[in-house]
Structure formats: structure tokens, C-alpha cells
Design an enzyme around this catalytic site. Structure first.
Site, PDB file in Angstrom:
ATOM      1  N   HIS A  68      -5.555   1.809 -10.238  1.00 16.69           N
ATOM      2  CA  HIS A  68      -5.690   3.254 -10.395  1.00 16.69           C
ATOM      3  C   HIS A  68      -7.156   3.616 -10.283  1.00 16.69           C
ATOM      4  O   HIS A  68      -8.013   2.872 -10.764  1.00 16.69           O
ATOM      5  CB  HIS A  68      -5.144   3.707 -11.766  1.00 16.69           C
TER       6      HIS A  68
ATOM      7  N   ASP B  80       3.710   4.266 -11.477  1.00  9.56           N
ATOM      8  CA  ASP B  80       4.772   4.081 -10.481  1.00  9.56           C
ATOM      9  C   ASP B  80       5.453   2.726 -10.561  1.00  9.56           C
ATOM     10  O   ASP B  80       6.463   2.504  -9.888  1.00  9.56           O
ATOM     11  CB  ASP B  80       4.190   4.256  -9.067  1.00  9.56           C
TER      12      ASP B  80
HETATM   13  N1  CMC Z   1      -3.351  -4.628  -4.737  1.00 12.22           N
HETATM   14  C1  CMC Z   1      -4.351  -5.464  -4.354  1.00 12.22           C
HETATM   15  N2  CMC Z   1      -5.658  -5.122  -4.394  1.00 12.22           N
HETATM   16  C2  CMC Z   1      -5.966  -3.902  -4.858  1.00 12.22           C
HETATM   17  C3  CMC Z   1      -4.978  -3.001  -5.292  1.00 12.22           C
HETATM   18  C4  CMC Z   1      -3.631  -3.406  -5.222  1.00 12.22           C
HETATM   19  N3  CMC Z   1      -2.642  -2.598  -5.616  1.00 12.22           N
HETATM   20  N4  CMC Z   1      -5.573  -1.854  -5.693  1.00 12.22           N
HETATM   21  C5  CMC Z   1      -6.880  -2.040  -5.524  1.00 12.22           C
HETATM   22  N5  CMC Z   1      -7.126  -3.260  -5.030  1.00 12.22           N
HETATM   23  C6  CMC Z   1      -8.445  -3.879  -4.779  1.00 12.22           C
HETATM   24  C7  CMC Z   1      -9.071  -3.337  -3.510  1.00 12.22           C
HETATM   25  O1  CMC Z   1      -8.717  -4.124  -2.389  1.00 12.22           O
HETATM   26  C8  CMC Z   1     -10.525  -3.424  -3.856  1.00 12.22           C
HETATM   27  O2  CMC Z   1     -10.912  -4.776  -3.723  1.00 12.22           O
HETATM   28  P1  CMC Z   1     -12.427  -5.163  -3.247  1.00 12.22           P
HETATM   29  O3  CMC Z   1     -13.316  -4.641  -4.333  1.00 12.22           O
HETATM   30  O4  CMC Z   1     -12.406  -6.640  -3.128  1.00 12.22           O
HETATM   31  O5  CMC Z   1     -12.641  -4.453  -1.948  1.00 12.22           O
HETATM   32  C9  CMC Z   1     -10.573  -3.082  -5.345  1.00 12.22           C
HETATM   33  O6  CMC Z   1      -9.294  -3.468  -5.848  1.00 12.22           O
HETATM   34  C10 CMC Z   1     -10.824  -1.621  -5.642  1.00 12.22           C
HETATM   35  O7  CMC Z   1      -9.835  -0.860  -4.926  1.00 12.22           O
HETATM   36  P2  CMC Z   1     -10.092   0.560  -4.306  1.00 12.22           P
HETATM   37  O8  CMC Z   1      -9.156   0.785  -3.165  1.00 12.22           O
HETATM   38  O9  CMC Z   1     -11.558   0.741  -4.040  1.00 12.22           O
HETATM   39  O10 CMC Z   1      -9.715   1.487  -5.539  1.00 12.22           O
HETATM   40  P3  CMC Z   1      -9.383   3.001  -5.470  1.00 12.22           P
HETATM   41  O11 CMC Z   1      -9.732   3.564  -6.779  1.00 12.22           O
HETATM   42  O12 CMC Z   1     -10.005   3.639  -4.276  1.00 12.22           O
HETATM   43  O13 CMC Z   1      -7.786   3.049  -5.223  1.00 12.22           O
HETATM   44  C11 CMC Z   1      -5.468   3.050  -5.635  1.00 12.22           C
HETATM   45  C12 CMC Z   1      -6.862   3.294  -6.228  1.00 12.22           C
HETATM   46  C13 CMC Z   1      -4.425   3.513  -6.639  1.00 12.22           C
HETATM   47  C14 CMC Z   1      -5.307   3.872  -4.349  1.00 12.22           C
HETATM   48  C15 CMC Z   1      -5.297   1.524  -5.345  1.00 12.22           C
HETATM   49  O14 CMC Z   1      -5.391   0.791  -6.537  1.00 12.22           O
HETATM   50  C16 CMC Z   1      -3.984   1.220  -4.630  1.00 12.22           C
HETATM   51  O15 CMC Z   1      -3.923   1.308  -3.409  1.00 12.22           O
HETATM   52  N6  CMC Z   1      -2.891   0.855  -5.392  1.00 12.22           N
HETATM   53  C17 CMC Z   1      -1.606   0.624  -4.792  1.00 12.22           C
HETATM   54  C18 CMC Z   1      -0.897   1.936  -4.546  1.00 12.22           C
HETATM   55  C19 CMC Z   1      -0.418   2.577  -5.830  1.00 12.22           C
HETATM   56  O16 CMC Z   1       0.185   1.933  -6.673  1.00 12.22           O
HETATM   57  N7  CMC Z   1      -0.664   3.893  -5.950  1.00 12.22           N
HETATM   58  C20 CMC Z   1      -0.232   4.676  -7.123  1.00 12.22           C
HETATM   59  C21 CMC Z   1      -1.392   5.098  -7.957  1.00 12.22           C
HETATM   60  S1  CMC Z   1      -0.931   5.807  -9.549  1.00 12.22           S
HETATM   61  C22 CMC Z   1      -0.018   7.230  -9.233  1.00 12.22           C
HETATM   62  C23 CMC Z   1      -0.632   8.229  -8.320  1.00 12.22           C
HETATM   63  O17 CMC Z   1      -1.835   8.372  -8.185  1.00 12.22           O
HETATM   64  O18 CMC Z   1       0.135   8.942  -7.723  1.00 12.22           O
END
Ligand code: CMC
Length: 435
Positions: A311, A369
Site C-alpha cells: 500500500h 483487497d
Molecule cells: N508484490 C511484489 N512487490 C511489490 C508489491 C507487490 N504486491 N507491491 C510493491 N512491491 C515492491 C515494488 O516492486 C517495489 O520494489 P523495489 O523497491 O525493489 O522497486 C517496492 O515494493 C515499492 O513498491 P511501489 O510500487 O514503489 O509502491 P507504491 O506505493 O507505488 O505502490 C501499490 C502501492 C498498492 C500500487 C503496490 O503495492 C501494488 O502494486 N500492490 C498490488 C496491487 C494491490 O494490491 N493494490 C490494492 C491497493 S489497496 C486498495 C486500493 O488502493 O484500492
């Protein structure tokens, strides 16, 4: 509202040998911000913050969350209390009005919801013209935008009674969602009933049929209330920011919410709930080897992500996920489902991931989720409707934010800056000379 938050403190910024003083703001929960509103006019510099990792776009008194501590409050009330003790309609009222309703206010608001539940009969014909298998989120977004043609008097008059405006939308979205499901099943529509409360009415519209009358199950109703409450607001998330941004151009409520629904559709946002259940089903069908999915998620060369984890804001736990995980177990029990292999896989994934250094170092925990789809699935909601359920829940939050943005004396049209990286101005080349 923003100007009231300026404290006497200043931050100093030195640029090109000159020092600038930037005011410090503080919110009611001690959140601090550096006010850069005049930075460009004073210095010629803009700030860059892709993904808005560090940008506050507004002051808001609707929802507070502390991602480090896993705290979420709506209008000052803890999410745990609201999920345990309130109905979704009470929470919708709270978000839109700022205070919990009295008994009388709740009755009035519930009556409005009942009274607005029908949609115009002409609008129902629209359902017939979407191609079969159209994604329900696309239908919902289109239909909500279309509402402004049927209720044009409501479009750009937020001064109008907010009860009417919010009740009309919250009620009709529920009907649209249920009708879109019935149409997709080729079943006769089930009209809303005035004698049923919000969630029971929705379930009845979804599952009642001439050959199989629906019997309202109180446990299921309670679970649905809880899920909708947990999704009802989440401060400046992607879809809410979209509603605010679109609305900042003075666009009517329906069009702004329709844009928010489109944003929510994304698999990184609300669409994740559908993606989670599809991932769990795939793991189950492939023999239950979830470890290869965890490995894929950790592989930097693989774009796959373990949906339902991570998140932007929560860095210790998502309080909503804890409540939903607990609710999962009691809903399954009350429905007489003694074992759900998908729930077992989900629990095992969580257990392994919470010990895995990749996820621990990145603060990746189950989010809202991860478990919600297991409840939706148990109560019979098809997976392609999960994000529609999220939208129904988020609607009061979107309305509250749209209204707050509209009434804000500091309102300006949303218009970010950029750093241009294209070619510098060059002489035009006429078509005959381009080779
Ligand atoms: N699985 C594997 N790696 C992950 C995941 C995941 N679900 N989420 C983040 N990472 C890694 C990402 O690859 C990055 O690694 P590195 O630092 O080595 O490059 C690190 O963690 C930070 O990730 P980020 O993409 O910079 O983080 P963000 O804050 O931009 O993204 C997020 C947040 C929710 C989009 C992301 O965690 C994600 O894609 N999660 C899976 C989709 C999901 O479950 N979404 C629902 C979110 S909660 C409800 C809502 O918002 O609607």
C-alpha cells in the site's frame, strides 16, 4: 481552510545563493507540511513529485490515516468502532455531513434512499445496448455519467440539499449495480423495495428471482455493511483525487464520480479485489503451489505483483484488512461453509510473506483487497462485480470530497506543472520538404 493551518514556523530554502522562507502548516493530528504555493512565482522553480509520493493537494477534514501506525478515522471516529457498531447508511451520512446522524436524521436519510431507489425506466434500456460481457465497471461508470441527463437539475448546484444529492446517487448506484448483474445473467430485474434497508435491498435485487425467492440473511447483511463501511473513504487515494481533480474544473457531481469509478477500476487500485480472487483461484486450480507466485512477485525481471499486498500509505498494517480477515471467518461459518480452499491458500500466503525479507524490507502487508473477495464470493457476488462493490462503498467518500472541494474558499482548478524534455523550438518544415 489552508490558510488557517499556517503556523509561525518557517522552512528555509537556499537557491542560487538566495534564501527563501517557506511557511509551515500543521493539521489537527499533527501532520506537517511545507507551503510551496508561492515557490514558483518567487524562485522560478517548480517541485517534481511523480506519483504524488510527497504532495498534499488540499486540506481536508473528512478522513485521517496514519500509515505508520495503521490508524484510519472517518470524521474522527476509529474505523474499528464504525465497522463494529454502525450501518453503512450511518457512515455514509457521517462522511457527507461530518457528524453521526441522530435517530431522526437517520430515518430521514434512509427514507430518502428508499424514495430515490428507482432509476428512470428509459435508463434501463441502456443496459440492453452494452455488448454481452461488458465489464460491469465500464457499465457503472457510463450509467453514472448518464444520470446527469436524467436529473439535469442536480448537476451543478451543490448548494442544493446535500441529503437529496447524496441519497439520490448512493441509492441509484446500488440499483444500477444490481440491474447490471441481472442483465448480465439474462434474468428479470428485481426492483428495489421500500421496506428493506440499504444492504438487504441490494442483496434482494441481486439474488431474488421468480423461481427462487431470496431470503435475507442477517449475517450476510451485517458482513456487507461492514465491507461497505471499510471502503467508504480513504482520503486522497487515486480515485478520490480523480473525483476532486475532475470536479475542480467545476464539473458536475455525476461526471466527477464517473471519472472516479474509472480510476478505481485499475488493478493497482480497486480492481485488485477481483485480481486477488482470480489469482487465488488460479493457484488452487494449478495444484495450490503458491510459492511460485511469491517467487514471481519477487523477481525484478517479472512484472507480476502479489495482488492484495502493499500500500502506498500503510507501512505497518492495513487496519481494514485485519477487520475483513476476522469477518471472513465468521461469514463463512454463518453460511455453513466449513472450509474454503481459497481462504486456506490466502492465509498460507500471508504467513509466508510476512516472514519473507523481500516483503518485510518493503513493508508489504495484506491490504483491504486481500480478503474482501473471499467474503463477496461466499455471499454469491461474481468476481467481475467485486470492484463495483468497492465503488458502492467508496461513493459517500467521493461525494464528501467533491462537496468539500466545491465549497473550499481556496479552491483552484487542478493543474500540475511539468519539466519539459522534448525538442527545443525549431523551424517548421513544410510537407514537401520532409524526407
Ligand atoms: N508484490 C511484489 N512487490 C511489490 C508489491 C507487490 N504486491 N507491491 C510493491 N512491491 C515492491 C515494488 O516492486 C517495489 O520494489 P523495489 O523497491 O525493489 O522497486 C517496492 O515494493 C515499492 O513498491 P511501489 O510500487 O514503489 O509502491 P507504491 O506505493 O507505488 O505502490 C501499490 C502501492 C498498492 C500500487 C503496490 O503495492 C501494488 O502494486 N500492490 C498490488 C496491487 C494491490 O494490491 N493494490 C490494492 C491497493 S489497496 C486498495 C486500493 O488502493 O484500492
Amino acid at each position: 481552510m489552508l490558510n488557517d493551518l499556517v503556523t509561525g514556523k518557517k522552512a528555509e530554502l537556499t537557491l542560487d545563493g538566495k534564501t527563501y522562507s517557506l511557511p509551515i502548516m500543521e493539521g489537527s493530528e499533527g501532520e506537517r507540511a511545507i507551503d510551496i504555493r508561492t515557490l514558483r512565482s518567487e524562485t522560478g522553480y517548480v517541485t517534481i513529485d511523480s506519483g504524488y509520493m510527497n504532495t498534499g493537494s488540499c486540506a481536508s477534514n473528512i478522513t485521517f490515516l496514519d500509515g505508520e501506525k495503521g490508524i484510519l478515522n472517518y470524521r474522527g471516529y476509529a474505523i474499528e468502532d464504525l465497522a463494529e457498531k454502525c450501518s453503512f447508511v450511518e457512515v455514509a451520512f457521517l462522511l457527507v455531513h461530518g457528524s453521526l446522524p441522530t435517530g431522526l436524521e437517520l430515518k430521514k436519510f434512509s427514507d430518502l434512499l428508499g424514495g430515490f431507489a428507482l432509476i428512470h425506466e428509459d435508463l434501463i434500456h441502456f443496459f440492453d445496448h452494452f455488448p454481452p460481457y461488458s465489464p460491469p465497471m465500464s457499465i457503472l461508470s457510463s450509467m453514472v455519467n448518464t444520470l446527469c441527463n436524467f436529473y439535469p437539475e442536480m448537476t451543478d448546484n451543490p448548494g442544493e440539499d446535500i441529503d437529496m444529492m447524496s441519497a439520490r446517487l448512493i441509492s441509484k448506484v446500488r440499483t444500477i449495480a444490481a440491474f447490471s448483474y441481472k442483465k448480465s445473467m439474462g434474468q428479470p430485474l428485481v426492483y428495489p423495495r421500500h421496506d428493506y434497508p440499504y444492504c438487504a435491498n441490494f442483496l434482494n435485487m441481486m439474488f431474488d428471482s421468480p423461481v427462487n425467492p431470496y431470503v435475507v440473511n442477517d449475517e450476510v447483511v451485517a458482513a456487507l455493511n461492514k465491507l461497505l463501511i471499510l471502503h467508504a473513504d480513504h482520503e486522497q487515494n487515486c480515485s478520490t483525487s480523480t473525483v476532486r481533480l475532475v470536479g475542480s474544473a467545476r464539473v458536475n457531481l455525476y461526471a466527477s464520480i464517473s471519472a472516479g469509478i474509472s480510476a478505481l477500476w485499475g488493478p493497482l487500485h480497486g480492481g485488485a479485489n477481483q485480481a486477488v480472487i482470480e489469482m487465488l483461484e488460479e493457484i488452487y486450480e494449478n495444484g495450490g503451489d503458491y510459492k511460485q507466485y511469491i517467487d514471481k512477485a519477487k523477481d525484478r525481471n517479472d512484472p507480476f505483483r502479489l495482488v492484495g499486498f502493499g500500500h502506498r500509505v500503510y507501512k505497518s498494517h492495513d487496519p481494514r484488512a485485519l477487520i475483513i480477515k476476522k469477518a471472513c471467518e465468521s461469514v463463512l461459518r454463518s453460511l455453513g461453509i466449513s472450509a474454503d480452499p481459497l481462504l486456506d491458500i490466502a492465509r498460507e500466503i500471508e504467513e509466508v510473506v510476512l516472514q519473507d525479507p523481500y516483503f518485510v524490507e518493503r513493508n508489504l502487508y495484506p491490504n483491504v483487497d486481500f480478503y474482501s473477495g473471499i467474503i463477496y464470493r461466499a455471499i454469491g457476488i461474481p468476481s467481475n462485480m467485486f470492484t463495483v462493490m468497492f465503488a458502492m462503498g467508496r461513493l459517500p467518500g467521493w461525494i464528501a470530497h467533491w462537496k468539500e472541494m466545491w465549497d473550499d474558499p481556496n479552491w483552484r482548478i487542478g493543474r500540475p506543472r511539468q519539466i519539459y524534455t522534448g525538442p527545443q523550438r525549431r523551424p517548421f518544415v513544410s510537407l514537401s520538404e520532409r524526407d
